[in-house]
Design an enzyme around this catalytic site. Sequence first.
Site, PDB file in Angstrom:
ATOM      1  N   ASP A 116      -6.531  -3.671  -7.478  1.00  0.00           N
ATOM      2  CA  ASP A 116      -7.114  -4.241  -6.275  1.00  0.00           C
ATOM      3  C   ASP A 116      -7.390  -5.715  -6.542  1.00  0.00           C
ATOM      4  O   ASP A 116      -7.560  -6.107  -7.709  1.00  0.00           O
ATOM      5  CB  ASP A 116      -8.409  -3.529  -5.875  1.00  0.00           C
ATOM      6  CG  ASP A 116      -8.793  -3.885  -4.445  1.00  0.00           C
ATOM      7  OD1 ASP A 116      -8.313  -3.214  -3.517  1.00  0.00           O
ATOM      8  OD2 ASP A 116      -9.536  -4.870  -4.247  1.00  0.00           O
TER       9      ASP A 116
ATOM     10  N   TYR B  45     -14.522 -12.673   0.396  1.00  0.00           N
ATOM     11  CA  TYR B  45     -15.320 -11.504  -0.022  1.00  0.00           C
ATOM     12  C   TYR B  45     -16.572 -11.924  -0.778  1.00  0.00           C
ATOM     13  O   TYR B  45     -17.657 -11.366  -0.579  1.00  0.00           O
ATOM     14  CB  TYR B  45     -14.478 -10.553  -0.884  1.00  0.00           C
ATOM     15  CG  TYR B  45     -13.515  -9.723  -0.060  1.00  0.00           C
ATOM     16  CD1 TYR B  45     -13.978  -8.711   0.766  1.00  0.00           C
ATOM     17  CD2 TYR B  45     -12.144  -9.966  -0.100  1.00  0.00           C
ATOM     18  CE1 TYR B  45     -13.105  -7.958   1.537  1.00  0.00           C
ATOM     19  CE2 TYR B  45     -11.261  -9.219   0.666  1.00  0.00           C
ATOM     20  CZ  TYR B  45     -11.750  -8.216   1.485  1.00  0.00           C
ATOM     21  OH  TYR B  45     -10.887  -7.487   2.248  1.00  0.00           O
TER      22      TYR B  45
ATOM     23  N   ARG C  41       0.817  -1.223   0.000  1.00  0.00           N
ATOM     24  CA  ARG C  41       0.000   0.000   0.000  1.00  0.00           C
ATOM     25  C   ARG C  41       0.848   1.271   0.000  1.00  0.00           C
ATOM     26  O   ARG C  41       0.459   2.281   0.567  1.00  0.00           O
ATOM     27  CB  ARG C  41      -0.936   0.047   1.225  1.00  0.00           C
ATOM     28  CG  ARG C  41      -2.085  -0.922   1.176  1.00  0.00           C
ATOM     29  CD  ARG C  41      -3.218  -0.356   0.317  1.00  0.00           C
ATOM     30  NE  ARG C  41      -4.175  -1.405   0.007  1.00  0.00           N
ATOM     31  CZ  ARG C  41      -5.231  -1.694   0.760  1.00  0.00           C
ATOM     32  NH1 ARG C  41      -5.494  -0.997   1.825  1.00  0.00           N
ATOM     33  NH2 ARG C  41      -6.035  -2.663   0.431  1.00  0.00           N
TER      34      ARG C  41
ATOM     35  N   ARG D  19      -3.509   6.374   0.437  1.00  0.00           N
ATOM     36  CA  ARG D  19      -3.959   7.583   1.127  1.00  0.00           C
ATOM     37  C   ARG D  19      -2.918   8.278   1.993  1.00  0.00           C
ATOM     38  O   ARG D  19      -3.144   9.398   2.435  1.00  0.00           O
ATOM     39  CB  ARG D  19      -5.204   7.257   1.947  1.00  0.00           C
ATOM     40  CG  ARG D  19      -6.446   7.174   1.064  1.00  0.00           C
ATOM     41  CD  ARG D  19      -7.636   6.634   1.799  1.00  0.00           C
ATOM     42  NE  ARG D  19      -7.419   5.233   2.137  1.00  0.00           N
ATOM     43  CZ  ARG D  19      -8.349   4.438   2.664  1.00  0.00           C
ATOM     44  NH1 ARG D  19      -9.528   4.917   2.947  1.00  0.00           N
ATOM     45  NH2 ARG D  19      -8.074   3.182   2.925  1.00  0.00           N
TER      46      ARG D  19
ATOM     47  N   ARG E 296      -7.099  11.187  -6.776  1.00  0.00           N
ATOM     48  CA  ARG E 296      -8.256  10.311  -6.573  1.00  0.00           C
ATOM     49  C   ARG E 296      -9.508  11.068  -6.127  1.00  0.00           C
ATOM     50  O   ARG E 296     -10.568  10.463  -5.955  1.00  0.00           O
ATOM     51  CB  ARG E 296      -7.914   9.255  -5.505  1.00  0.00           C
ATOM     52  CG  ARG E 296      -7.147   8.022  -5.986  1.00  0.00           C
ATOM     53  CD  ARG E 296      -8.003   7.058  -6.783  1.00  0.00           C
ATOM     54  NE  ARG E 296      -9.371   7.003  -6.279  1.00  0.00           N
ATOM     55  CZ  ARG E 296      -9.756   6.356  -5.192  1.00  0.00           C
ATOM     56  NH1 ARG E 296      -8.890   5.657  -4.495  1.00  0.00           N
ATOM     57  NH2 ARG E 296     -11.006   6.381  -4.791  1.00  0.00           N
TER      58      ARG E 296
HETATM   59  C1  LIG Z   1      -7.657  -7.470   1.226  1.00  0.00           C
HETATM   60  C2  LIG Z   1      -7.203  -6.659   0.041  1.00  0.00           C
HETATM   61  C3  LIG Z   1      -7.993  -5.733  -0.688  1.00  0.00           C
HETATM   62  N1  LIG Z   1      -7.188  -5.203  -1.678  1.00  0.00           N
HETATM   63  C4  LIG Z   1      -5.939  -5.743  -1.606  1.00  0.00           C
HETATM   64  C5  LIG Z   1      -5.934  -6.687  -0.560  1.00  0.00           C
HETATM   65  C6  LIG Z   1      -4.773  -7.544  -0.192  1.00  0.00           C
HETATM   66  C7  LIG Z   1      -3.763  -6.771   0.573  1.00  0.00           C
HETATM   67  C8  LIG Z   1      -4.158  -6.445   1.986  1.00  0.00           C
HETATM   68  O1  LIG Z   1      -4.340  -7.363   2.758  1.00  0.00           O
HETATM   69  O2  LIG Z   1      -4.256  -5.248   2.267  1.00  0.00           O
HETATM   70  C9  LIG Z   1      -4.795  -5.525  -2.498  1.00  0.00           C
HETATM   71  C10 LIG Z   1      -4.455  -4.141  -2.852  1.00  0.00           C
HETATM   72  N2  LIG Z   1      -5.273  -3.051  -2.897  1.00  0.00           N
HETATM   73  C11 LIG Z   1      -4.567  -1.978  -3.346  1.00  0.00           C
HETATM   74  C12 LIG Z   1      -3.258  -2.403  -3.674  1.00  0.00           C
HETATM   75  C13 LIG Z   1      -2.297  -1.468  -4.375  1.00  0.00           C
HETATM   76  C14 LIG Z   1      -0.924  -1.678  -4.357  1.00  0.00           C
HETATM   77  C15 LIG Z   1      -0.201  -1.197  -3.106  1.00  0.00           C
HETATM   78  O3  LIG Z   1       0.230  -0.019  -3.105  1.00  0.00           O
HETATM   79  O4  LIG Z   1       0.055  -1.997  -2.206  1.00  0.00           O
HETATM   80  C16 LIG Z   1      -3.173  -3.744  -3.341  1.00  0.00           C
HETATM   81  C17 LIG Z   1      -1.986  -4.672  -3.449  1.00  0.00           C
HETATM   82  C18 LIG Z   1      -5.056  -0.611  -3.539  1.00  0.00           C
HETATM   83  C19 LIG Z   1      -6.178  -0.162  -2.689  1.00  0.00           C
HETATM   84  N3  LIG Z   1      -7.327  -0.852  -2.387  1.00  0.00           N
HETATM   85  C20 LIG Z   1      -8.145  -0.052  -1.636  1.00  0.00           C
HETATM   86  C21 LIG Z   1      -7.518   1.196  -1.442  1.00  0.00           C
HETATM   87  C22 LIG Z   1      -8.112   2.375  -0.695  1.00  0.00           C
HETATM   88  C23 LIG Z   1      -9.119   3.050  -1.562  1.00  0.00           C
HETATM   89  C24 LIG Z   1      -9.027   4.554  -1.516  1.00  0.00           C
HETATM   90  O5  LIG Z   1      -7.921   5.116  -1.507  1.00  0.00           O
HETATM   91  O6  LIG Z   1     -10.097   5.176  -1.579  1.00  0.00           O
HETATM   92  C25 LIG Z   1      -6.291   1.141  -2.119  1.00  0.00           C
HETATM   93  C26 LIG Z   1      -5.270   2.230  -2.278  1.00  0.00           C
HETATM   94  C27 LIG Z   1      -9.499  -0.432  -1.165  1.00  0.00           C
HETATM   95  C28 LIG Z   1      -9.554  -1.721  -0.477  1.00  0.00           C
HETATM   96  N4  LIG Z   1      -9.472  -2.937  -1.091  1.00  0.00           N
HETATM   97  C29 LIG Z   1      -9.538  -3.936  -0.140  1.00  0.00           C
HETATM   98  C30 LIG Z   1      -9.678  -3.318   1.129  1.00  0.00           C
HETATM   99  C31 LIG Z   1      -9.811  -4.030   2.441  1.00  0.00           C
HETATM  100  C32 LIG Z   1      -9.689  -1.914   0.916  1.00  0.00           C
HETATM  101  C33 LIG Z   1      -9.708  -0.811   1.948  1.00  0.00           C
HETATM  102  C34 LIG Z   1     -11.014  -0.101   2.036  1.00  0.00           C
HETATM  103  C35 LIG Z   1     -10.840   1.231   2.753  1.00  0.00           C
HETATM  104  O7  LIG Z   1     -10.303   1.257   3.864  1.00  0.00           O
HETATM  105  O8  LIG Z   1     -11.256   2.255   2.180  1.00  0.00           O
HETATM  106  C36 LIG Z   1      -9.421  -5.375  -0.463  1.00  0.00           C
END
Ligand SMILES: Cc1c2[nH]c(c1CCC(=O)O)Cc1[nH]c(c(CCC(=O)O)c1C)Cc1[nH]c(c(CCC(=O)O)c1C)Cc1[nH]c(c(C)c1CCC(=O)O)C2
Length: 349
Positions: free
Chosen positions: A79, A154, A30, A34, A43
């Site tokens: 994602d 999910y 990540r 943010r 974004r």
């Molecule tokens: C479980 C999982 C998800 N997504 C992902 C996982 C596996 C990794 C982990 O365990 O964290 C994988 C993921 N998601 C994202 C990445 C980008 C690459 C990175 O920089 O690591 C990666 C590798 C971007 C993202 N994926 C997400 C964001 C946040 C969205 C935003 O910025 O509005 C990002 C940057 C959204 C997301 N997507 C998911 C969640 C739980 C969330 C968070 C929701 C929230 O708190 O708003 C599912």
Amino acid sequence: MSVPTPQADSVLVRAARRQPVPHTPVWFMRQAGRSLPEYRAIRADVPMLQSCRTPELVTEITLQPVRRHGVDAAIFFSDIVVPLQAVGLDLDIVPGTGPVVARPVRERSDLDRLPELTPEHVPDITESVGLLVAELGDTPLIGFAGAPFTLASYLVEGGPSKNHERTKALMHGDPQLWHDLCARLAQISLAFLRVQADAGASAVQLFDSWAGHLSRADYLRFVEPHSRAVLEGMGRSHPDLPRIHFGVGTGELLAQMAEAGADVVGVDYRVSLPDAVERTGGRYAVQGNLDPALLFAPWDALERRVREIVEEGRRAPGHIFNLGHGVLPATDPDVLSRVVELVHEVSRR
Ligand SMILES: Cc1c2[nH]c(c1CCC(=O)O)Cc1[nH]c(c(CCC(=O)O)c1C)Cc1[nH]c(c(CCC(=O)O)c1C)Cc1[nH]c(c(C)c1CCC(=O)O)C2
């Protein structure tokens, strides 16, 4: 024999292959997200999934942390649910919550809504990776996908879950349907990784974020065969790309996750790197394992812990410095940049 590109012979790839490196490579899960003001700005008006499917945005967002922190790898901005949406499943990523699935997958007929993924479903991913690899120069790109269990959770729960109760009920109540669902998800994840690899990614990471919620027996029976299909499938089609296998709270599963077909096993902060090396028989590189919460501690305390992890990592067959899980949104990005600098400085040989 073909000459490897700088990305394919980068410090990160060499560490993953347990070859000698000039310094410990470092990147952060990540790292795009943010914690960065430039990410929040770009974004501001674009929903998450839309940004993941727009090549110019994917490219810019993926590059932001590379420019700012000087990390040793980019991770593809996407994602784990993107390939599921690409095959037609109705889902969204809700800010502050995570992926939400309109109609959860719980019966055999629901599998019809989950066709196999082909490259034609994701031309934008091919385009994004191609743009990125051209922009990244010597820095390698890590492609990724969700592992079948984490994706299934999910889909079956309909969204994020603390206890995974419906998922576990399905697994034990209808093992045949469970295995058919996970086999389909393995096909989708493998195809998604292959698209990224074919377009120029230099390594891949399989995210099984929620595997730590399983007993070893259930992991081996219900999950490992499907993750193995993904990792070994990549090994067959792209033998030169290192495979990183990541989970959270998976201290009791490290050996099984390594042996499922990984080169590198992800370690969170609950297990020390030396313990992780011992648990995996000294045969695998390790990635980790700074507690993301420690990025909020005073610099002295953080510096001590970073130095300790680098030292412990030197005794592993290969070490990629990372966090135990993703960067928290309130993290000060300047602290991340300082950690990168420190890891490079203290590990230089
Ligand atoms: C479980 C999982 C998800 N997504 C992902 C996982 C596996 C990794 C982990 O365990 O964290 C994988 C993921 N998601 C994202 C990445 C980008 C690459 C990175 O920089 O690591 C990666 C590798 C971007 C993202 N994926 C997400 C964001 C946040 C969205 C935003 O910025 O509005 C990002 C940057 C959204 C997301 N997507 C998911 C969640 C739980 C969330 C968070 C929701 C929230 O708190 O708003 C599912």
